[in-house]
Design a protein around this motif. Structure first.
Motif, PDB file in Angstrom:
ATOM      1  N   THR A 153       0.747  -1.093  -0.235  1.00 31.72           N
ATOM      2  CA  THR A 153       0.064   0.050  -0.003  1.00 31.72           C
ATOM      3  C   THR A 153       0.837   1.178   0.077  1.00 31.72           C
ATOM      4  O   THR A 153       0.287   2.368  -0.025  1.00 31.72           O
ATOM      5  CB  THR A 153      -1.100   0.039   1.376  1.00 31.72           C
ATOM      6  N   GLU A 154       2.064   1.301   0.177  1.00 29.07           N
ATOM      7  CA  GLU A 154       3.135   2.259   0.082  1.00 29.07           C
ATOM      8  C   GLU A 154       2.663   3.099   1.450  1.00 29.07           C
ATOM      9  O   GLU A 154       2.814   4.514   1.582  1.00 29.07           O
ATOM     10  CB  GLU A 154       2.801   3.247  -1.100  1.00 29.07           C
ATOM     11  N   ASP A 155       2.191   2.422   2.538  1.00 31.86           N
ATOM     12  CA  ASP A 155       1.790   3.053   3.493  1.00 31.86           C
ATOM     13  C   ASP A 155       3.006   3.406   4.709  1.00 31.86           C
ATOM     14  O   ASP A 155       3.965   2.686   4.428  1.00 31.86           O
ATOM     15  CB  ASP A 155       0.608   2.122   4.472  1.00 31.86           C
ATOM     16  N   ARG A 156       2.895   4.097   5.513  1.00 34.81           N
ATOM     17  CA  ARG A 156       3.766   4.376   6.633  1.00 34.81           C
ATOM     18  C   ARG A 156       3.254   4.556   7.953  1.00 34.81           C
ATOM     19  O   ARG A 156       2.176   4.627   8.071  1.00 34.81           O
ATOM     20  CB  ARG A 156       4.663   5.435   6.326  1.00 34.81           C
ATOM     21  N   ARG A 157       3.865   3.942   9.015  1.00 31.93           N
ATOM     22  CA  ARG A 157       3.222   3.978  10.380  1.00 31.93           C
ATOM     23  C   ARG A 157       4.258   5.010  11.372  1.00 31.93           C
ATOM     24  O   ARG A 157       5.578   4.997  11.155  1.00 31.93           O
ATOM     25  CB  ARG A 157       2.721   2.741  10.930  1.00 31.93           C
ATOM     26  N   LEU A 158       3.557   5.316  12.328  1.00 34.12           N
ATOM     27  CA  LEU A 158       4.539   6.039  13.534  1.00 34.12           C
ATOM     28  C   LEU A 158       5.152   4.720  14.248  1.00 34.12           C
ATOM     29  O   LEU A 158       4.571   3.761  14.536  1.00 34.12           O
ATOM     30  CB  LEU A 158       3.631   6.746  14.416  1.00 34.12           C
ATOM     31  N   LYS A 159       6.410   5.116  14.416  1.00 39.75           N
ATOM     32  CA  LYS A 159       7.229   4.076  15.374  1.00 39.75           C
ATOM     33  C   LYS A 159       6.741   3.976  16.625  1.00 39.75           C
ATOM     34  O   LYS A 159       6.537   2.558  17.180  1.00 39.75           O
ATOM     35  CB  LYS A 159       8.606   4.291  15.405  1.00 39.75           C
ATOM     36  N   ASP A 160       6.346   4.983  17.179  1.00 41.17           N
ATOM     37  CA  ASP A 160       5.723   4.657  18.526  1.00 41.17           C
ATOM     38  C   ASP A 160       4.480   5.756  18.482  1.00 41.17           C
ATOM     39  O   ASP A 160       4.761   7.061  18.934  1.00 41.17           O
ATOM     40  CB  ASP A 160       6.761   5.144  19.520  1.00 41.17           C
ATOM     41  N   PRO A 161       3.225   5.364  18.301  1.00 43.27           N
ATOM     42  CA  PRO A 161       2.142   5.934  18.329  1.00 43.27           C
ATOM     43  C   PRO A 161       1.847   6.852  19.493  1.00 43.27           C
ATOM     44  O   PRO A 161       1.038   7.823  19.530  1.00 43.27           O
ATOM     45  CB  PRO A 161       0.898   4.950  18.029  1.00 43.27           C
ATOM     46  N   LYS A 162       2.345   6.418  20.836  1.00 40.88           N
ATOM     47  CA  LYS A 162       2.112   6.945  21.955  1.00 40.88           C
ATOM     48  C   LYS A 162       3.119   8.069  22.462  1.00 40.88           C
ATOM     49  O   LYS A 162       3.138   8.705  23.294  1.00 40.88           O
ATOM     50  CB  LYS A 162       2.074   5.880  23.113  1.00 40.88           C
ATOM     51  N   ASN A 163       4.118   8.088  21.683  1.00 42.57           N
ATOM     52  CA  ASN A 163       5.178   9.092  21.943  1.00 42.57           C
ATOM     53  C   ASN A 163       5.803   9.544  20.647  1.00 42.57           C
ATOM     54  O   ASN A 163       6.839   9.095  20.110  1.00 42.57           O
ATOM     55  CB  ASN A 163       6.278   8.298  22.784  1.00 42.57           C
ATOM     56  N   VAL A 164       5.088  10.692  20.041  1.00 41.58           N
ATOM     57  CA  VAL A 164       5.644  11.222  18.733  1.00 41.58           C
ATOM     58  C   VAL A 164       6.097  12.476  18.991  1.00 41.58           C
ATOM     59  O   VAL A 164       5.566  13.445  19.518  1.00 41.58           O
ATOM     60  CB  VAL A 164       4.062  11.623  17.973  1.00 41.58           C
ATOM     61  N   LYS A 165       7.405  12.537  18.618  1.00 44.80           N
ATOM     62  CA  LYS A 165       8.085  13.650  18.467  1.00 44.80           C
ATOM     63  C   LYS A 165       7.863  14.864  17.330  1.00 44.80           C
ATOM     64  O   LYS A 165       7.689  14.449  16.473  1.00 44.80           O
ATOM     65  CB  LYS A 165       9.627  13.368  18.523  1.00 44.80           C
ATOM     66  N   SER A 166       7.735  16.028  17.923  1.00 41.60           N
ATOM     67  CA  SER A 166       7.295  17.063  16.992  1.00 41.60           C
ATOM     68  C   SER A 166       8.549  18.260  16.645  1.00 41.60           C
ATOM     69  O   SER A 166       9.368  18.315  17.710  1.00 41.60           O
ATOM     70  CB  SER A 166       6.158  17.711  17.370  1.00 41.60           C
ATOM     71  N   VAL A 167       8.512  18.638  15.555  1.00 37.40           N
ATOM     72  CA  VAL A 167       9.365  20.065  15.303  1.00 37.40           C
ATOM     73  C   VAL A 167       8.683  21.131  14.844  1.00 37.40           C
ATOM     74  O   VAL A 167       8.066  20.755  13.635  1.00 37.40           O
ATOM     75  CB  VAL A 167      10.492  19.412  14.306  1.00 37.40           C
ATOM     76  N   ASN A 168       8.757  22.176  15.511  1.00 38.88           N
ATOM     77  CA  ASN A 168       7.921  23.429  15.299  1.00 38.88           C
ATOM     78  C   ASN A 168       6.337  22.999  14.753  1.00 38.88           C
ATOM     79  O   ASN A 168       5.847  23.362  14.132  1.00 38.88           O
ATOM     80  CB  ASN A 168       8.339  24.039  13.782  1.00 38.88           C
TER      81      ASN A 168
END
Length: 1007
Positions: free
Chosen positions: A614-629
């Motif tokens: 599906t050419e999908d991607r997922r969050l490595k850790d859905p409960k701990n998502v790092k953000s930038v700006n």
């Protein structure tokens, strides 16, 4: 790297044996001496008008493979014997038609052939599962038009709110094929191209399981085969209409919906090819003035001051004074006054549609090579307004343009009389774009005051450069002024698919037909969506390019896949520019199957392999998502590995006699969820996961796995007279991994609690079908279909329990009736017609078709709207059905049911022959003959379709009534919401009643 290697490995193994779902059938049988019963070897069996044929072996057996679906004439020739001609031989896709010949010795050199007219067997021993066949002849006499209306007549099929469900499956679990090519858009799993009814040769509905050649569908397969060119030229012209009076007027006591259909077909050989190249083409133009067809009730409100003696709100005499507090004129004490607000009776404005469609096939028959091209193209303009009453003062309309196309080519090489190889290449394309009737797709001008003023000749004046005129608010109801834009967003989607298939089919011996093969489909998907209110930022920053990208994305709520943030196509991902490249999902299937045809048992056994990338991607850790700006950091994502699955299929038929057959079907099926569950723009993921703070009705999804189904059925077919037979079958389905909503609650600091889509719902369906078929006898032909379905699951849709997820309350873990589980459904079709030279000059070639359909209704849950919160005076009676957080269930889920539905449709036709040259048929088609006001949905607070419970519950409504005009508010609420169901349609996108009676008259010319 891993994905590419796996894909290469699968292709290397599968391509040499690739096979696509066949759109052809087989004729087989035995030729014997009529007097001795001995088999005759070397007899030539020819399909007249084609290059198809075969010779019998030493046992008198023959098989003709790869015949396009249709009706044929066979001729058996053998030296010293009379020719035998069998007419009206019907060939269906993937079905063996048994035609046996008994030949008599001849005594004269030019003795006439023995002519036999074949009848399709009422009990087909070669079919190992329940299947519904609908031929072109049946379609022509039906009083309904459109694929969904035809499907709704078949066993195990429920069409509810325009969605097709088979055996209790969700609407996204159905596969659609046209001439052997899949025509499903994987983004929503809906069919893409429009099929002209006159171009259809046959429709098959496979509801009880299907052989290993099919994939990507968990509940059923809809196969449509188009007509093939004829050896002689044939032309038909067909026109039907109900445009006899103006919109809102009645004809024969029935409103006109301003519909007309014009269809032309042409078939025949290409000149100079000795009939070896034949074509079929159909063109349709369809114009629908009111495509919705509602039981609407017209009204007129006339401005009448309170001190006027004619002031009478309940009879339409009330104040029509603007109360919009945002409008400075209102706050300054000189509001605008409307003289009248009127809505037409029996006609829905702003919802017309125009469609032009072309379907065709081209067959090159140069044995041992045959080449067939199939094509379908349609261009549709659909005007969309789900709130026509609130937009009745606005002359600006919005519409969607749809362009869809399918082109497929199938090359067949006859290796030997019993073995053939086939290469199929197909291309599918679908595009949709929202537009308006002033600027088309140029959304940057949609709210540009100067452009709008110029386009309307100064009729429409905005309050500022990018801000439309203030809406009127009349007694709490918001009416758009002229020039307001009908859409909140501009959207543009494009999907294309390229598929390639190679097949090998061999009649290995008299008893085994072996198929080995597979398919590959690679898609390209692009989507762009933006709120045109973002243009306000241009006033602040000077130009579009000067608006900061983050501001542009957030203010415009941009969704861009395969487009940059401004709507320009791109081919690569650049997250620094908030751009995702197009998605290229790839689906591969390979299988092997053996059809074993013995005298007392027929077995269809196969094994299918499916590969989904599906050419999908997922969050490595859905409960701990790092953000930038304020955005998800790119390194928080990882690619999802492709999914693979093996699915066994087994179908068995036990012919006890020529008139009695038992059969059994078992299979495992696997299908990816709709890809729009995982394909979202970066802005949506950031909004929902990082920023949060709002309730999203359409949560994001990532890392979703395929949905898996196990299906069983056992059936019995019995012919109990020369003219009648019945088929009864019991079925059971188990579905796991359907998509549902979950909430990430224990998120790390910096990550919002958010809703996401996951695999989790499950369902079980069991039931029984009954079909009674009566061949034409004494002018009458009949069919009765009935299905009992008990479909239960933990959720009917992926967001069924979004309110429970949001409130973090217990989600259902036990199965309950699904929203679309209509327990009892059925159809009775009676066709009575006189043949040529039958019934005298008045009645000959007169036909009447009566169609009676019924349903026991569908489940729903009685609820209590929770008090509190700000009540919108327009949606107060329906909002709790959209936002399920604002209601409380009064009973177990789906314990109540909507009323039974009964409907009768009628077609009457009379055919004349003009000077032996052409047949002319005059006909009338009437849908909902008795104008039944069938309830198809209800308000969940009352269980009624004409009372939402708001006005009648003064504890909920009195404060709103007092605030917005007392009896004046009541009068408007009744006219708009109770008599016309406008709030229900606006918020839920559904109708409360089925469509009213419609009468169309038509003429058809056949040459």
């Amino acid at each position: 790297m891993r994905r590419g290697f796996v894909l290469f490995l699968i292709l290397a193994v599968a391509i040499p044996a690739m096979m696509f779902a066949q759109s052809s059938g087989k004729i087989a049988g035995i030729v014997t001496d009529k007097s001795t019963g001995e088999p005759l070897p070397g007899v030539n069996i020819l399909v007249e008008g084609t290059e198809f044929g075969a010779a019998t072996d030493v046992d008198g057996y023959y098989a003709i493979l790869n015949l396009p679906v249709g009706t044929y004439t066979l001729r058996a020739t053998y030296l010293g014997y009379k020719d035998v001609v069998v007419k009206n031989v019907r060939v269906s896709a993937d079905v063996t038609t048994n035609i046996n010949f008994q030949m008599e010795p001849t005594t004269l050199e030019l003795e006439e052939a023995v002519v036999v007219t074949a009848e399709r067997p009422l009990v087909d021993k070669n079919v190992t599962q329940s299947v519904s066949f609908v031929s072109s002849q049946q379609i022509e006499t039906l009083p309904v038009r459109g694929l969904n209306d035809i499907l709704a007549l078949q066993n195990s099929v429920v069409v509810q709110d325009g969605q097709v469900h088979i055996r209790g499956g969700r609407d996204d679990e159905v596969g659609y094929y046209l001439d052997g090519s899949s025509v499903v858009n994987p983004l929503n799993n809906n069919p893409v191209v429009h099929i002209i009814q006159e171009a259809i040769e046959e429709i098959q509905v496979l509801a009880g399981g299907y052989t290993a050649e099919f994939g990507g569908a968990n509940s059923g397969i809809i196969r449509t085969e188009m007509r093939t060119g004829t050896p002689e030229y044939h032309l038909s012209l067909d026109f039907q209409t109900d445009k006899f009076v103006n919109e809102g007027d009645e004809f024969l006591g029935t409103p006109t919906f301003r519909h007309h259909y014009g269809v032309a077909t042409l078939s025949g050989p290409v000149p100079g090819t000795n009939k070896r190249v034949r074509f079929f083409a159909a063109v349709e133009n369809r114009s629908l003035g009111d495509r919705i067809r509602r039981f609407s009730k017209g009204f007129e409100f006339i401005n009448t001051p309170k001190d006027d003696p004619n002031f009478d709100p309940l009879n339409g005499r009330l104040e029509l004074i603007d109360e919009n507090p945002s409008n400075p004129n209102v706050s300054a004490g000189h509001p605008d006054t409307l003289q009248r607000i009127s809505y037409p009776d029996g006609f829905t404005p702003h919802n017309k549609e125009n469609l032009t469609s072309i379907n065709g096939t081209l067959l090159f028959d140069y044995s041992p090579i045959r080449f067939r091209v199939s094509g379908a193209f349609d261009d549709r303009r659909r005007y969309v307004d789900n709130s026509p009453i609130l937009n009745i003062l606005n002359n600006r309309n919005g519409y969607f343009d749809f362009t869809n196309a399918l082109l497929s080519g199938k090359l067949t090489y006859v290796v030997s009389p019993k073995t053939l190889a086939e290469l199929n290449v197909n291309y599918l394309f679908s595009e949709s774009e929202s537009k308006d009737d002033l600027f088309g797709a140029d959304w940057t001008k949609w709210r540009d005051s100067a452009a709008v003023a110029q386009a309307t000749g100064g009729r429409v004046q905005y309050r500022s450069r990018w801000d439309e005129p203030y809406d009127y608010i009349i007694h709490g109801f918001t009416f758009a002024r002229d020039g307001a834009h009908p859409f909140n967003r501009y959207t543009h989607t494009k999907m294309s698919q390229i598929g390639a298939n190679l097949s090998i089919v061999s009649q290995f011996n008299r008893f085994n037909e072996v198929k080995i093969g597979g398919e590959i489909k690679r898609y390209t998907y692009r989507e762009f969506g933006i709120s045109h209110t973002v243009m306000r930022q241009v006033s602040t920053y000077g130009s579009i390019k000067d608006v900061p990208l983050d501001t542009w994305m957030s203010e415009g709520l941009v969704r861009n896949i395969g487009f940059d943030p401004y709507g320009n196509e791109v081919d690569n991902t650049d997250e620094s520019k908030l751009t995702l490249g197009p998605r290229h999902p790839t689906f591969i299937g390979a299988y092997i199957q053996d059809k074993i045809e013995l005298a007392d048992i027929i077995i269809n056994a196969g094994l299918r392999f499916d590969y989904f990338d599906t050419e999908d991607r997922r969050l490595k850790d859905p409960k701990n998502v790092k953000s930038v700006n304020g955005r998800i950091a790119p390194d928080q994502w990882e690619n999802v590995d492709p999914f693979t699955e093996l699915s066994p299929r087994l179908g068995v038929s036990f012919p006890v006699s020529e008139k009695t057959v038992f059969y059994f079907q078992y299979g495992k099926f696997v299908q990816m969820p709709e890809l729009n569950t995982i394909y979202r723009g970066l802005q949506e993921f950031d909004d929902q996961i990082i920023r949060g703070g709002r309730f999203f009705l359409n949560p994001v999804g990532f890392g979703l796995e395929p949905v898996r189904t196990t299906s069983y059925e056992i059936g019995f077919r019995q012919q109990f007279s020369r003219y009648a037979a019945f088929d009864i079958v019991g079925f059971y389905r188990n579905v796991k991994g359907q998509v549902q909503v979950d909430k990430v609650t224990d998120a790390a600091p910096g990550t919002q609690q958010y809703l996401r889509l996951v695999n989790g719902d499950f369902a079980t369906t069991k039931g029984a079908e009954f079909r009674l078929t009566l061949r034409r006898v004494q002018r009458l032909q009949a069919q009765f279909n009935y299905t009992y379905t008990d479909a239960k699951g933990t959720g009917s849709t992926r967001t069924s329990f979004i309110g429970a997820a949001e409130r973090e309350t217990q989600k259902p873990t036990i199965i309950r009736p699904l929203d679309f589980s209509q327990e009892h459904t059925g159809a009775i079709n009676l066709d009575y017609r006189f043949g040529r030279n039958d019934g005298g000059p008045i009645l000959q070639r007169l036909g009447v078709n009566v169609l009676f359909t019924f349903s026991s209704g569908h489940p729903y849950t009685r609820v209590f709207p929770l008090p509190g919160g700000q009540v919108d005076p327009f949606t107060a009676g329906t909002d709790y059905m959209l936002d399920t957080r604002t209601r409380k269930a009064l009973e177990p889920v789906n314990s109540s049911r909507t009323p039974w539905i009964f409907n009768v449709d009628l077609r009457v036709d009379k055919t004349f022959t003009i000077q032996g040259f052409a047949d002319v048929t005059l006909y009338s088609r009437v849908t909902n003959l008795f104008n039944n006001k069938n309830v198809i949905n209800v308000y969940e607070a009352t269980g009624s379709a004409d009372d939402d419970g708001f006005l009648s519950d003064r504890s909920r409504s009195q404060a709103t009534i007092d605030a917005f005009g007392g009896d004046q508010y009541i009068a408007m609420y009744r006219a708009i919401n109770l008599e016309n169901g406008q709030a229900y349609w606006t918020q839920l996108g559904r109708q409360l009643y089925g469509h009213p009676r419609q009468i169309l008259f038509g003429i058809k010319i056949n040459y």
